[in-house]
Design a protein around this motif. Sequence first.
Motif, PDB file in Angstrom:
ATOM      1  N   GLU A  93     -57.526-119.498 -41.745  1.00  0.00           N
ATOM      2  CA  GLU A  93     -57.087-118.281 -41.313  1.00  0.00           C
ATOM      3  C   GLU A  93     -55.663-118.166 -40.553  1.00  0.00           C
ATOM      4  O   GLU A  93     -55.533-119.284 -39.867  1.00  0.00           O
ATOM      5  CB  GLU A  93     -58.170-117.752 -40.706  1.00  0.00           C
ATOM      6  CG  GLU A  93     -58.586-118.212 -39.202  1.00  0.00           C
ATOM      7  CD  GLU A  93     -59.778-117.507 -38.769  1.00  0.00           C
ATOM      8  OE1 GLU A  93     -59.952-116.393 -38.840  1.00  0.00           O
ATOM      9  OE2 GLU A  93     -60.672-118.106 -38.026  1.00  0.00           O
ATOM     10  N   CYS A 213     -54.470-112.453 -46.433  1.00  0.00           N
ATOM     11  CA  CYS A 213     -55.363-111.517 -47.260  1.00  0.00           C
ATOM     12  C   CYS A 213     -56.700-111.835 -47.031  1.00  0.00           C
ATOM     13  O   CYS A 213     -57.173-112.802 -46.341  1.00  0.00           O
ATOM     14  CB  CYS A 213     -54.716-111.898 -48.733  1.00  0.00           C
ATOM     15  SG  CYS A 213     -55.078-113.598 -49.056  1.00  0.00           S
ATOM     16  N   ASP A 214     -57.626-111.207 -47.828  1.00  0.00           N
ATOM     17  CA  ASP A 214     -59.229-111.530 -47.625  1.00  0.00           C
ATOM     18  C   ASP A 214     -59.653-112.890 -47.835  1.00  0.00           C
ATOM     19  O   ASP A 214     -60.477-113.364 -47.023  1.00  0.00           O
ATOM     20  CB  ASP A 214     -59.649-110.385 -48.384  1.00  0.00           C
ATOM     21  CG  ASP A 214     -59.564-108.958 -47.636  1.00  0.00           C
ATOM     22  OD1 ASP A 214     -58.980-108.691 -46.653  1.00  0.00           O
ATOM     23  OD2 ASP A 214     -59.831-107.834 -48.385  1.00  0.00           O
ATOM     24  N   ASN A 215     -59.102-113.284 -49.018  1.00  0.00           N
ATOM     25  CA  ASN A 215     -59.455-114.487 -49.190  1.00  0.00           C
ATOM     26  C   ASN A 215     -58.832-115.676 -48.689  1.00  0.00           C
ATOM     27  O   ASN A 215     -59.397-117.091 -49.023  1.00  0.00           O
ATOM     28  CB  ASN A 215     -59.895-114.740 -50.952  1.00  0.00           C
ATOM     29  CG  ASN A 215     -58.522-114.818 -51.491  1.00  0.00           C
ATOM     30  OD1 ASN A 215     -57.432-114.548 -51.074  1.00  0.00           O
ATOM     31  ND2 ASN A 215     -58.675-114.572 -52.872  1.00  0.00           N
ATOM     32  N   GLN A 329     -55.469-115.169 -57.827  1.00  0.00           N
ATOM     33  CA  GLN A 329     -56.346-116.121 -57.486  1.00  0.00           C
ATOM     34  C   GLN A 329     -55.864-117.519 -57.594  1.00  0.00           C
ATOM     35  O   GLN A 329     -56.702-118.489 -57.518  1.00  0.00           O
ATOM     36  CB  GLN A 329     -57.214-115.949 -58.674  1.00  0.00           C
ATOM     37  CG  GLN A 329     -57.927-114.619 -58.732  1.00  0.00           C
ATOM     38  CD  GLN A 329     -58.978-114.449 -59.974  1.00  0.00           C
ATOM     39  OE1 GLN A 329     -59.406-115.260 -60.550  1.00  0.00           O
ATOM     40  NE2 GLN A 329     -59.238-113.174 -60.273  1.00  0.00           N
ATOM     41  N   TRP A 331     -54.286-120.458 -55.637  1.00  0.00           N
ATOM     42  CA  TRP A 331     -54.073-121.006 -54.435  1.00  0.00           C
ATOM     43  C   TRP A 331     -53.089-122.366 -54.676  1.00  0.00           C
ATOM     44  O   TRP A 331     -53.375-123.445 -54.865  1.00  0.00           O
ATOM     45  CB  TRP A 331     -55.331-121.587 -53.726  1.00  0.00           C
ATOM     46  CG  TRP A 331     -55.316-121.789 -52.187  1.00  0.00           C
ATOM     47  CD1 TRP A 331     -54.473-121.443 -51.196  1.00  0.00           C
ATOM     48  CD2 TRP A 331     -56.218-122.454 -51.478  1.00  0.00           C
ATOM     49  NE1 TRP A 331     -54.695-121.944 -49.806  1.00  0.00           N
ATOM     50  CE2 TRP A 331     -55.831-122.587 -50.072  1.00  0.00           C
ATOM     51  CE3 TRP A 331     -57.623-123.011 -51.976  1.00  0.00           C
ATOM     52  CZ2 TRP A 331     -56.573-122.957 -49.039  1.00  0.00           C
ATOM     53  CZ3 TRP A 331     -58.467-123.632 -50.554  1.00  0.00           C
ATOM     54  CH2 TRP A 331     -57.765-123.873 -49.540  1.00  0.00           C
ATOM     55  N   GLU A 412     -64.240-120.910 -59.256  1.00  0.00           N
ATOM     56  CA  GLU A 412     -63.914-119.821 -58.470  1.00  0.00           C
ATOM     57  C   GLU A 412     -64.415-119.990 -56.961  1.00  0.00           C
ATOM     58  O   GLU A 412     -65.699-120.239 -56.981  1.00  0.00           O
ATOM     59  CB  GLU A 412     -64.445-118.441 -59.243  1.00  0.00           C
ATOM     60  CG  GLU A 412     -63.946-117.264 -58.330  1.00  0.00           C
ATOM     61  CD  GLU A 412     -64.339-115.898 -58.760  1.00  0.00           C
ATOM     62  OE1 GLU A 412     -63.876-114.877 -58.464  1.00  0.00           O
ATOM     63  OE2 GLU A 412     -65.062-115.975 -60.034  1.00  0.00           O
ATOM     64  N   ASN A 413     -63.537-119.844 -56.002  1.00  0.00           N
ATOM     65  CA  ASN A 413     -63.954-120.027 -54.795  1.00  0.00           C
ATOM     66  C   ASN A 413     -64.722-121.435 -54.403  1.00  0.00           C
ATOM     67  O   ASN A 413     -65.434-121.472 -53.459  1.00  0.00           O
ATOM     68  CB  ASN A 413     -65.059-119.067 -54.254  1.00  0.00           C
ATOM     69  CG  ASN A 413     -64.649-117.490 -54.485  1.00  0.00           C
ATOM     70  OD1 ASN A 413     -63.375-117.261 -54.201  1.00  0.00           O
ATOM     71  ND2 ASN A 413     -65.252-116.614 -54.994  1.00  0.00           N
TER      72      ASN A 413
END
Length: 462
Positions: A93, A213-215, A329, A331, A412-413
């Motif tokens: 973050e 951004c959020d993710n 999506q 990264w 994902e994630n």
Amino acid sequence: MKKASCVFLALMIALSLAACQPTPEKAAVADKSGALEKKINEPAVPDNPMLQTVPQTWTEETTYQSGVKLAIDAVIQIPDADKYPVIEALPREITMEEVQALIDVLMQGQPVFEATAVRTKSDWEADILKAKAEIEDLKMRDGITEQERQQKIEEMNDLVAFFEQQYQNAPATKPERVPAVIAFKPESDGMQSVSVQAELGKERPALFTARVCDNGLRNYISFSNHDGNRSYVEIYADTYAGMALSHKQAQDIAEAFLHKLGITGMHLAYTDVVAVQLGMWGEGDLSAFAQDPQKEKNHKLEFCPVISGIPVTANRYLGSGEEKLPYDQIWIGESIYIYVDDQDVICMEWWGRGKAGEVLNENIELLDFEQIKETFNTQMFYQRSWSAPHHKDTAITIEKVTLGMMRVRLRENKYVYLPVWDFIGDWTYAYADGDGQFGMYDISLMTINAIDGSVIDRGVGY
């Protein structure tokens, strides 16, 4: 001799051509969502004895039926590491405390104002004059066909018309500056940002931007402090005229800059020279650019993380041209790009920020290097042996084979840092109806997962 060329142009060509190719069967691509995770969850091994048998060099030549030549004359590079772990990768973050600390250092204690992109009549007038000068240069330029000359002049005339229209609507003076409030503000694309300016003695105010951004996958930090509107194009030549600093001097300046910002855990992954394009009117002859001492050139340095003592390899690759994930999506691999002029850092961009999380396997078992070589040769035939109809003399030269870490998307994630082999070198070609060499240099032509032998598409991260 390596001719100067535009890496971004070459990349777009490569992507568009690859997209036109039939998708081959990729026998070496493993099921990353299942088999790889299962392997990661197996008990750690005490050591990887196969690394003791990896040769120091690899030499091999192949000419495919298409005429594409593959030449391997590579040094094999292995990190000085006892263990090769797999570690969870998490987005990092950007906090308001970090933003404030960076602004305090980068803006040198000067008052900061809300960033504005308003351009005055004098700004647009300067662009008009530069564009008209470029047109006059095009009229006298050697090394291009008359058709190319007329096409470029026509494009430049269109650009002049656009600048003149902007000039008519521009204010005579800039609006009054508003003292900055250091806080994230929402943007139209769903992200939030902080963007401030300060006067640091250059023609343009220094600019700092942080976007979140959020993710966390698109978090981004940038800083610029230079004169004029500019873009950068990588150039490749044997010599560069008019540069005051060596690569080593530029590296010292960049590393001191990172230290001043308190940024640690990074290594220098790549250094090159970029041509500075003042304005927005094309590349020109990059070969001549490299040799012209009057043309401004900067050093570009890429710093990447070090994970568990093992460097992450540079994010330079020849793309596959396949669209597999939407942009928001993806990264991208973490890099800090630093641009250095003849004196100091003038630009910094920090992409793909991440951090290490839980250690999932303290020492994963690596495949034997002979298996990696076999996978490479097979997949080069599937993916890189074609040649575009309007190309000739297509050649691939592998100069380094490097074992390092990479952040890989399992699903994902779910991301991990794991060991990979990068096959680094040049992809070059000439046009069938022209002269000169074009291509991409010192890039990863293929990345292979050192655990399961799957080929990784660096464009999407798996």
